[in-house]
Design a protein around this motif. Structure first.
Motif, PDB file in Angstrom:
ATOM      1  N   PRO A 423     -27.176  34.892 -90.133  1.00  0.00           N
ATOM      2  CA  PRO A 423     -26.985  36.037 -91.026  1.00  0.00           C
ATOM      3  C   PRO A 423     -27.224  37.376 -90.366  1.00  0.00           C
ATOM      4  O   PRO A 423     -26.852  38.400 -90.911  1.00  0.00           O
ATOM      5  N   TRP A 424     -27.856  37.383 -89.163  1.00  0.00           N
ATOM      6  CA  TRP A 424     -28.175  38.661 -88.521  1.00  0.00           C
ATOM      7  C   TRP A 424     -27.212  39.016 -87.396  1.00  0.00           C
ATOM      8  O   TRP A 424     -27.313  40.091 -86.820  1.00  0.00           O
ATOM      9  N   ALA A 425     -26.262  38.143 -87.115  1.00  0.00           N
ATOM     10  CA  ALA A 425     -25.374  38.418 -85.988  1.00  0.00           C
ATOM     11  C   ALA A 425     -24.532  39.667 -86.228  1.00  0.00           C
ATOM     12  O   ALA A 425     -24.370  40.512 -85.357  1.00  0.00           O
ATOM     13  N   LYS A 426     -23.968  39.801 -87.442  1.00  0.00           N
ATOM     14  CA  LYS A 426     -23.112  40.944 -87.733  1.00  0.00           C
ATOM     15  C   LYS A 426     -23.906  42.241 -87.676  1.00  0.00           C
ATOM     16  O   LYS A 426     -23.450  43.261 -87.150  1.00  0.00           O
ATOM     17  N   ARG A 427     -25.129  42.213 -88.177  1.00  0.00           N
ATOM     18  CA  ARG A 427     -25.943  43.419 -88.167  1.00  0.00           C
ATOM     19  C   ARG A 427     -26.284  43.839 -86.744  1.00  0.00           C
ATOM     20  O   ARG A 427     -26.223  45.009 -86.389  1.00  0.00           O
ATOM     21  N   ARG A 428     -26.599  42.863 -85.885  1.00  0.00           N
ATOM     22  CA  ARG A 428     -26.915  43.214 -84.504  1.00  0.00           C
ATOM     23  C   ARG A 428     -25.688  43.775 -83.794  1.00  0.00           C
ATOM     24  O   ARG A 428     -25.773  44.718 -83.024  1.00  0.00           O
ATOM     25  N   GLN A 429     -24.514  43.218 -84.083  1.00  0.00           N
ATOM     26  CA  GLN A 429     -23.307  43.696 -83.424  1.00  0.00           C
ATOM     27  C   GLN A 429     -22.980  45.122 -83.852  1.00  0.00           C
ATOM     28  O   GLN A 429     -22.644  45.973 -83.039  1.00  0.00           O
ATOM     29  N   SER A 430     -23.098  45.417 -85.165  1.00  0.00           N
ATOM     30  CA  SER A 430     -22.772  46.754 -85.642  1.00  0.00           C
ATOM     31  C   SER A 430     -23.760  47.784 -85.094  1.00  0.00           C
ATOM     32  O   SER A 430     -23.374  48.880 -84.730  1.00  0.00           O
ATOM     33  N   ASN A 431     -25.031  47.432 -84.997  1.00  0.00           N
ATOM     34  CA  ASN A 431     -26.009  48.370 -84.461  1.00  0.00           C
ATOM     35  C   ASN A 431     -25.767  48.662 -82.982  1.00  0.00           C
ATOM     36  O   ASN A 431     -25.944  49.789 -82.528  1.00  0.00           O
ATOM     37  N   SER A 432     -25.367  47.664 -82.239  1.00  0.00           N
ATOM     38  CA  SER A 432     -25.162  47.877 -80.816  1.00  0.00           C
ATOM     39  C   SER A 432     -23.945  48.758 -80.541  1.00  0.00           C
ATOM     40  O   SER A 432     -23.881  49.430 -79.513  1.00  0.00           O
ATOM     41  N   ASP A 433     -22.975  48.758 -81.445  1.00  0.00           N
ATOM     42  CA  ASP A 433     -21.776  49.572 -81.247  1.00  0.00           C
ATOM     43  C   ASP A 433     -21.874  50.956 -81.882  1.00  0.00           C
ATOM     44  O   ASP A 433     -20.956  51.756 -81.723  1.00  0.00           O
ATOM     45  N   ASP A 434     -22.911  51.229 -82.618  1.00  0.00           N
ATOM     46  CA  ASP A 434     -23.036  52.502 -83.345  1.00  0.00           C
ATOM     47  C   ASP A 434     -23.691  53.550 -82.439  1.00  0.00           C
ATOM     48  O   ASP A 434     -24.818  53.372 -81.995  1.00  0.00           O
ATOM     49  N   PRO A 435     -22.977  54.694 -82.127  1.00  0.00           N
ATOM     50  CA  PRO A 435     -23.570  55.695 -81.239  1.00  0.00           C
ATOM     51  C   PRO A 435     -24.489  56.687 -81.943  1.00  0.00           C
ATOM     52  O   PRO A 435     -25.038  57.581 -81.300  1.00  0.00           O
ATOM     53  N   THR A 436     -24.660  56.557 -83.268  1.00  0.00           N
ATOM     54  CA  THR A 436     -25.409  57.548 -84.038  1.00  0.00           C
ATOM     55  C   THR A 436     -26.911  57.413 -83.794  1.00  0.00           C
ATOM     56  O   THR A 436     -27.459  56.309 -83.770  1.00  0.00           O
ATOM     57  N   CYS A 437     -27.574  58.528 -83.648  1.00  0.00           N
ATOM     58  CA  CYS A 437     -29.042  58.552 -83.573  1.00  0.00           C
ATOM     59  C   CYS A 437     -29.567  58.600 -85.000  1.00  0.00           C
ATOM     60  O   CYS A 437     -29.496  59.640 -85.677  1.00  0.00           O
ATOM     61  N   TRP A 438     -30.099  57.503 -85.474  1.00  0.00           N
ATOM     62  CA  TRP A 438     -30.536  57.422 -86.864  1.00  0.00           C
ATOM     63  C   TRP A 438     -31.865  58.143 -87.075  1.00  0.00           C
ATOM     64  O   TRP A 438     -32.206  58.480 -88.207  1.00  0.00           O
ATOM     65  N   ASP A 439     -32.622  58.389 -86.048  1.00  0.00           N
ATOM     66  CA  ASP A 439     -33.796  59.249 -86.200  1.00  0.00           C
ATOM     67  C   ASP A 439     -33.367  60.658 -86.601  1.00  0.00           C
ATOM     68  O   ASP A 439     -33.962  61.289 -87.479  1.00  0.00           O
TER      69      ASP A 439
END
Length: 477
Positions: A423-439
């Motif tokens: 269930p966490w594979a999609k979330r890890r993939q999307s986070n790794s491709d996202d260039p946004t600084c969420w801080d």
């Protein structure tokens, strides 16, 4: 006046002459009394989990408590129960024995994708006759004590021993060894003497495998001691022998005359036997369980003046052990994780495997199989494998020619009524491709400043800084 001393001296000499005779008579009387003490039967056997580390916190890598309980129950119930078999009083361990037993009894459809029915004996007979009992403790997690102060019938308790030293630990030992040690010392038993007896019996029983070996009154406090060695456990030092220590009537734990004996057995663990595959560990536990059951059975027959098991009965026990091992080698659990038989079966016509390949397996060497016909005879009633003989050779395959299971199957978890492999594979993939600084998005400021490798911009659909949960951005000075 001198006659009186002479008379006294003569009487003393006569008394001294009779003293050895009186001492010998007293010794003979004591010996006759000792010989008249019968061996008490074992009507109830308290069983705990085997194979854990000394502190009882961990088992073999890749093996859970349910697997341990299931393998042990397979061995304890491998043979049809008789009058000489005790009731199995299973120790409290948060319901692990109950769940394992009901899983073994459960009917599994033949078309089920995972069938783990290897090494099953006459379970229904054990269940219908009520041969299994469970110790149920309160929700506080209180453990089962080694002995009860007032058991209902003659009882023996199994001590999960140390394969490395065959001892009872020391006063600071963790786990069940400490509890047994304290119980024995409280009743005046010499623990060091018991350990020496086990070492002696261990050597003697290995010279007479699958037979009952006895020592009469080996040390103070013991009426007798017995041992039985099972080669089917495998080449695992300290694990093939099970012991029975029968207590003297005045040396029984907690002062109860019904605490008649103690069993001692060791199983492989991740500390002493490193690098063992899960299959070797489970098969060793099953063989240890059957060895314990047969040790108590032979002892009870001896205590009841019944004849020892005949050759045909011992041969049947041996065949049950062989069947359990071969069935495990061809079950889904084994073929998913162990390559020996998987690589041997791949490419074979209809999955038929030569018995010589099975016979050559390292674990089968310890079982004493001389010819493949012995394996064919042991597997003739198996429901897990098929056998045949052609051109003077024996062959075995999975029941019905069932195909091999996948070598690696992802764990499946249910979420929202469906099944996903991870269930966490999609979330890890999307986070790794996202260039946004969420801080920067959430707080309006990035603690890394110019060193941040992400983009300092509001993400699409994100709330502007200062709204929602985050803190308001710092205002320029």
């Amino acid at each position: 006046m001198a006659a009186a001393p002479e008379a006294g001296t003569a009487a003393a000499a006569e008394a001294a002459a009779k003293a050895p005779e009186n001492s010998q008579a007293a010794g003979d009387a004591a010996a006759a009394t000792e010989e008249k003490v019968p061996l008490p039967p074992i009507r109830r056997l308290r069983v705990c989990l085997l194979g854990g580390t000394p502190d009882g916190c961990a088992f073999q890598t890749g093996v859970g408590k349910s697997d341990v309980a299931s393998a042990l129950l397979r061995g304890l119930t491998a043979d049809r129960p008789g009058e000489a078999d005790p009731i199995l009083d299973l120790a409290f361990d948060y319901g692990v024995f109950e769940r394992a037993w009901w899983e073994l009894l459960k009917e599994v459809p033949e078309d089920s994708p995972v069938i783990d029915r290897w090494g099953l004996g006459p379970l229904s007979v054990w269940d219908v006759e009520g041969r299994l009992r469970y110790d149920r403790r309160g929700p506080g997690g209180e453990g089962t004590p080694p002995f009860e102060s007032d058991p209902a019938e003659e009882c023996a308790s199994l001590c999960a021993g140390s394969a490395a030293k065959l001892h009872f630990g020391h006063k600071r030992s963790p786990g069940i060894l400490r509890a047994f040690r304290e119980s024995l010392i409280a009743q005046g038993q010499d623990v060091a003497a018991l350990e020496a007896v086990q070492q002696e019996l261990h050597a003697a029983s290995k010279e007479r495998p699958r037979e009952l070996v006895r020592l009469k009154r080996p040390c103070p406090g013991l009426l007798a001691a017995f041992a039985r060695f099972s080669p089917e456990v495998g080449d695992l030092p300290g694990c093939g022998v099970a012991f029975i220590h029968v207590f003297e009537p005045d040396s029984r734990p907690l002062g109860s005359q019904r605490n008649v004996a103690m069993l001692y057995a060791a199983a492989p663990n991740s500390w002493t036997h490193r690098g063992q595959a899960p299959g070797n560990f489970l098969l060793a536990l099953t063989a240890a369980g059957s060895n314990i059951a047969r040790l108590v059975r032979e002892y009870n027959r001896l205590a009841a003046d019944q004849p020892a098991p005949e050759a045909w009965e011992r041969a049947m026990w041996w065949q049950n052990d062989l069947r359990a091992q071969v069935e495990y080698y061809f079950c889904d659990k084994s073929l998913r994780t162990e390559r020996y038989f998987r690589e041997a079966v791949v490419g074979k016509e209809d999955g038929w495997l030569d018995m010589e390949t099975v016979k050559a397996h390292p674990r089968m060497v310890h079982c004493g199989v001389a010819v493949p016909e012995e394996l064919l005879d042991a597997l003739k009633d198996s429901k897990c494998v098929d056998t045949k003989a052609e051109d003077g050779k024996g062959f075995v395959r999975r029941a019905g020619g069932k195909p091999l299971p996948n070598l690696e199957e992802p764990r499946k978890r249910r979420y929202g009524g469906g099944e996903v492999a991870n269930p966490w594979a999609k979330r890890r993939q999307s986070n790794s491709d996202d260039p946004t600084c969420w801080d920067f998005v959430r707080r309006g400021v990035c603690p890394r400043g110019d060193r941040c490798k992400y983009v300092h911009a509001a993400a699409a659909g994100a709330a502007p800084p200062g709204d929602g949960d985050g803190a308001a951005p710092a205002q320029p000075g």
